[in-house]
Scaffold this active site. Structure first.
Site, mmCIF file in Angstrom:
data_model
loop_
_atom_site.group_PDB
_atom_site.id
_atom_site.type_symbol
_atom_site.label_atom_id
_atom_site.label_comp_id
_atom_site.label_asym_id
_atom_site.label_seq_id
_atom_site.Cartn_x
_atom_site.Cartn_y
_atom_site.Cartn_z
ATOM 1 N N LYS A 22 0.849 -1.209 0.000
ATOM 2 C CA LYS A 22 0.000 0.000 0.000
ATOM 3 C C LYS A 22 0.879 1.252 0.000
ATOM 4 C CE LYS A 22 -1.674 1.788 4.029
ATOM 5 N NZ LYS A 22 -1.476 3.232 4.151
ATOM 6 N N ASN A 23 1.945 1.240 0.819
ATOM 7 C CA ASN A 23 2.730 2.471 0.984
ATOM 8 C C ASN A 23 3.751 2.678 -0.127
ATOM 9 O OD1 ASN A 23 1.174 2.918 3.166
ATOM 10 N ND2 ASN A 23 2.718 2.356 4.691
ATOM 11 N N CYS A 46 -5.418 8.222 9.059
ATOM 12 C CA CYS A 46 -5.535 7.648 10.413
ATOM 13 C C CYS A 46 -5.248 8.746 11.442
ATOM 14 C CB CYS A 46 -4.471 6.575 10.611
ATOM 15 S SG CYS A 46 -4.877 5.061 9.828
ATOM 16 N N ARG A 80 -0.646 14.996 12.716
ATOM 17 C CA ARG A 80 0.120 14.566 11.544
ATOM 18 C C ARG A 80 0.645 15.827 10.833
ATOM 19 N NH1 ARG A 80 -1.630 9.339 10.146
ATOM 20 N NH2 ARG A 80 0.110 9.152 8.719
ATOM 21 N N PRO A 81 1.595 16.530 11.444
ATOM 22 C CA PRO A 81 2.077 17.772 10.830
ATOM 23 C C PRO A 81 2.804 17.520 9.511
ATOM 24 C CG PRO A 81 3.471 17.144 12.657
ATOM 25 C CD PRO A 81 2.321 16.203 12.660
ATOM 26 N N ASP A 117 4.239 0.366 11.925
ATOM 27 C CA ASP A 117 2.992 -0.238 11.422
ATOM 28 C C ASP A 117 2.834 -1.668 11.909
ATOM 29 O OD1 ASP A 117 3.195 1.382 8.164
ATOM 30 O OD2 ASP A 117 2.653 2.105 10.163
ATOM 31 N N ARG A 144 -8.986 -0.005 3.825
ATOM 32 C CA ARG A 144 -8.031 0.994 3.300
ATOM 33 C C ARG A 144 -6.725 0.334 2.886
ATOM 34 N NH1 ARG A 144 -6.210 5.128 7.185
ATOM 35 N NH2 ARG A 144 -4.780 5.428 5.455
HETATM 36 C C1 EPZ Z 1 4.035 6.846 6.355
HETATM 37 O O1 EPZ Z 1 3.258 7.849 6.989
HETATM 38 C C2 EPZ Z 1 3.099 5.669 6.172
HETATM 39 N N1 EPZ Z 1 1.968 6.047 5.322
HETATM 40 C C3 EPZ Z 1 2.604 5.192 7.534
HETATM 41 O O2 EPZ Z 1 1.821 4.028 7.309
HETATM 42 C C4 EPZ Z 1 3.796 4.811 8.381
HETATM 43 O O3 EPZ Z 1 3.343 4.467 9.672
HETATM 44 C C5 EPZ Z 1 4.759 5.994 8.474
HETATM 45 O O4 EPZ Z 1 5.132 6.416 7.157
HETATM 46 C C6 EPZ Z 1 6.031 5.634 9.224
HETATM 47 O O5 EPZ Z 1 6.649 4.557 8.610
HETATM 48 C C7 EPZ Z 1 2.126 6.020 3.988
HETATM 49 O O6 EPZ Z 1 3.187 5.736 3.486
HETATM 50 C C8 EPZ Z 1 0.909 6.345 3.175
HETATM 51 P P1 EPZ Z 1 6.161 10.061 8.600
HETATM 52 P P2 EPZ Z 1 3.848 9.352 7.097
HETATM 53 O O7 EPZ Z 1 6.117 11.310 7.794
HETATM 54 O O8 EPZ Z 1 4.547 9.697 5.839
HETATM 55 C C9 EPZ Z 1 6.084 13.243 12.115
HETATM 56 C C10 EPZ Z 1 -0.007 2.648 7.569
HETATM 57 O O9 EPZ Z 1 -0.473 2.099 8.558
HETATM 58 N N2 EPZ Z 1 6.193 14.254 11.053
HETATM 59 O O10 EPZ Z 1 7.381 9.196 8.523
HETATM 60 O O11 EPZ Z 1 2.764 10.219 7.589
HETATM 61 C C11 EPZ Z 1 4.743 12.517 12.075
HETATM 62 O O12 EPZ Z 1 3.757 13.237 12.790
HETATM 63 C C12 EPZ Z 1 0.426 4.084 7.644
HETATM 64 O O13 EPZ Z 1 0.210 2.082 6.473
HETATM 65 C C13 EPZ Z 1 6.359 15.586 11.413
HETATM 66 O O14 EPZ Z 1 6.404 15.923 12.591
HETATM 67 O O15 EPZ Z 1 4.916 9.140 8.262
HETATM 68 C C14 EPZ Z 1 5.064 11.209 12.743
HETATM 69 O O16 EPZ Z 1 5.010 11.371 14.142
HETATM 70 C C15 EPZ Z 1 0.144 4.673 8.989
HETATM 71 N N3 EPZ Z 1 6.452 16.527 10.439
HETATM 72 C C16 EPZ Z 1 6.522 10.951 12.316
HETATM 73 O O17 EPZ Z 1 7.041 12.220 11.880
HETATM 74 C C17 EPZ Z 1 6.393 16.210 9.113
HETATM 75 O O18 EPZ Z 1 6.502 17.111 8.258
HETATM 76 C C18 EPZ Z 1 6.642 9.956 11.166
HETATM 77 O O19 EPZ Z 1 5.842 10.447 10.129
HETATM 78 C C19 EPZ Z 1 6.221 14.845 8.751
HETATM 79 C C20 EPZ Z 1 6.134 13.893 9.743
#
Ligand code: EPZ
Length: 418
Positions: A22-23, A116, A121-122, A307, A399
């Protein structure tokens, strides 16, 4: 509203073919906009996040065909640069269209993403990196209005955290920027490597340089391509967890073992035998009762994936021993705990830490899924529990999991969607 009805404590035995990731497919579908041509993408999972992404692509003017597990997207005629809130709110990954729209039409108007509820989710790292590339971004009332008449200028970006989404957005935004872009401290998840391979197959020039650094040479244009995405490592871990709670013996086909390198030892320590007689399959044979007595810290790849935390926690509820989970990636990723307690699990949560005391038996319960991987945890617990489990909130499962109940039923589970 439909529910999953599970009659638990039945041994799972047989084989399951793991779906496409998916990702991977979500950022790759967004990136297909930049090719302004026809892309054929294989091993695409049939899940609602894909269907929603295809709706966004069609809204933007693309011609889309989805046959079996192949998607054909033609982005020659993009007629819009804005994505309506109703489509954006469907999922978190829609923010990935920001970089894709900038690289394909030079401007974008999108609302802040949904997805989710895993805590705030900044997107500050996305915005900061895009601004460094010269993108003008105005935000008001949750709408991002971005544009840059004369295109983006390559530069040197260092991410403060290896954010998956920010890495993806910045890669997609910089493939046609003028000059060279260097991105340091990138996320190294396999799905990022999949996106890079897809973009390079369509004419981008992206190279890994040492630990966590990418060098991207801007090109004038990309072209169409045909690409097959990697298997979904988290779906694999979900089925492994199901085997572990049902004294199961599952052969998972289409698995890249190195993608779950941090997870396999956890199952082996729990007493599962993990064998693989071919390059891309994995057989898991569970003990009568798993033993789980360790600390699980979620980390960026190649660490233990966030995940996988929920499904593996569901397994630990039924194992002998005390486990400590430390969720280092998201601030609110324990929403499945309240529901797991309804099965009779013994879990205490304090901030980012959850302590699980394995119990002898779990009992079927009526529970509600509240996010994608939390939903998977409830299915795992239902499979291991004695008696009947009813799970609502199935939109979360749909999803990200293709054919979850059919796959489980095919290896002996009593699971029905009503
Ligand atoms: C991706 O989400 C995945 N989603 C998530 O999978 C996965 O859990 C996550 O990466 C971590 O591996 C998709 O790929 C569609 P991040 P993403 O940006 O990109 C913070 C699932 O279950 N952050 O690595 O949103 C954020 O809040 C989903 O398949 C900032 O603070 O993850 C989080 O605490 C859930 N500022 C951490 O970093 C930013 O600008 C990791 O977020 C971006 C992120």
């Amino acid at each position: 509203m439909s529910k999953l009805i599970i009659e638990g404590a039945r041994r799972l035995k047989g084989e399951i073919n793991i779906q496409g990731a998916k990702n991977s497919i979500l950022p790759i579908l967004a990136a297909s906009l930049v090719t302004r041509a026809e892309c054929v993408i294989h091993n695409c999972p049939i899940i609602s996040d894909v269907k929603n992404t295809l709706k966004i692509l069609e809204h933007l003017g693309c011609v889309v065909k989805f046959q079996e597990n192949t998607v054909i997207v033609n982005s020659e005629n993009i007629t819009k640069n804005s994505i309506p809130n109703v489509l954006m709110r469907e999922m978190r990954s829609s923010i990935i269209f920001l970089g894709a729209l900038i690289s394909s039409v030079g401007s974008a108007e999108i609302s802040l993403p949904g997805g989710c509820e895993l805590g705030p989710r900044p997107i500050d790292m996305h915005i900061e990196g895009l601004r460094q590339l010269g993108l003008r971004i105005d935000e008001s009332h949750g709408i991002l209005e971005c544009g840059n008449e004369d295109g983006l200028e390559g530069c040197n970006i260092s991410l403060s955290f290896p954010s998956v989404g920010a890495t993806e957005n910045l890669i997609i935004a910089s493939v046609k920027a003028r000059g060279t872009t260097v991105i340091n401290n990138i996320a190294k998840e396999p799905e990022i490597m999949d996106l890079i391979a897809f973009l390079n197959s369509s004419g981008a020039k992206i190279e890994s340089q040492g630990e966590g650094t990418l060098v991207i040479e801007g090109v004038k244009a990309l072209h169409g391509t045909e690409y097959t995405i990697i298997p979904d490592r988290i779906a694999a871990v979900t089925y492994m967890s199901a085997a572990a709670v049902t004294v199961g013996d599952l052969l998972l086909k289409n698995v890249v073992k190195e993608h779950i390198g941090a997870v396999i030892p956890v199952f082996e320590e729990a007493g599962c035998t993990i064998e693989s007689d071919t390059e891309n399959s994995l057989r898991i044979i569970a003990p009568t009762r798993p033993y789980f007595n360790r600390i699980v810290r979620t980390m960026p790849y190649p660490g233990f994936p966030t995940d996988a935390q929920a499904p593996v926690m569901a397994m630990s509820c039924l194992a002998d021993g005390t486990s400590v989970f430390v969720e280092n990636i998201f601030t609110n990723r324990y929403k499945h705990v309240g529901e797991l307690l309804r099965f009779g699990a013994d879990i205490k949560v304090e901030g980012r830490v959850a302590i699980v005391e394995g119990v002898k038996r779990l009992f079927g319960a009526e529970v509600t899924a509240m996010d994608l991987r939390g939903a998977a945890a409830l299915v795992v617990a239902g499979l291991g529990a004695e008696g009947t489990t009813k799970i609502s909130g199935l939109s979360h499962i749909d999803r990200g999991y293709e054919n979850l109940e059919n796959n489980l039923e095919s290896v002996g589970a009593s699971i029905k969607r009503v």
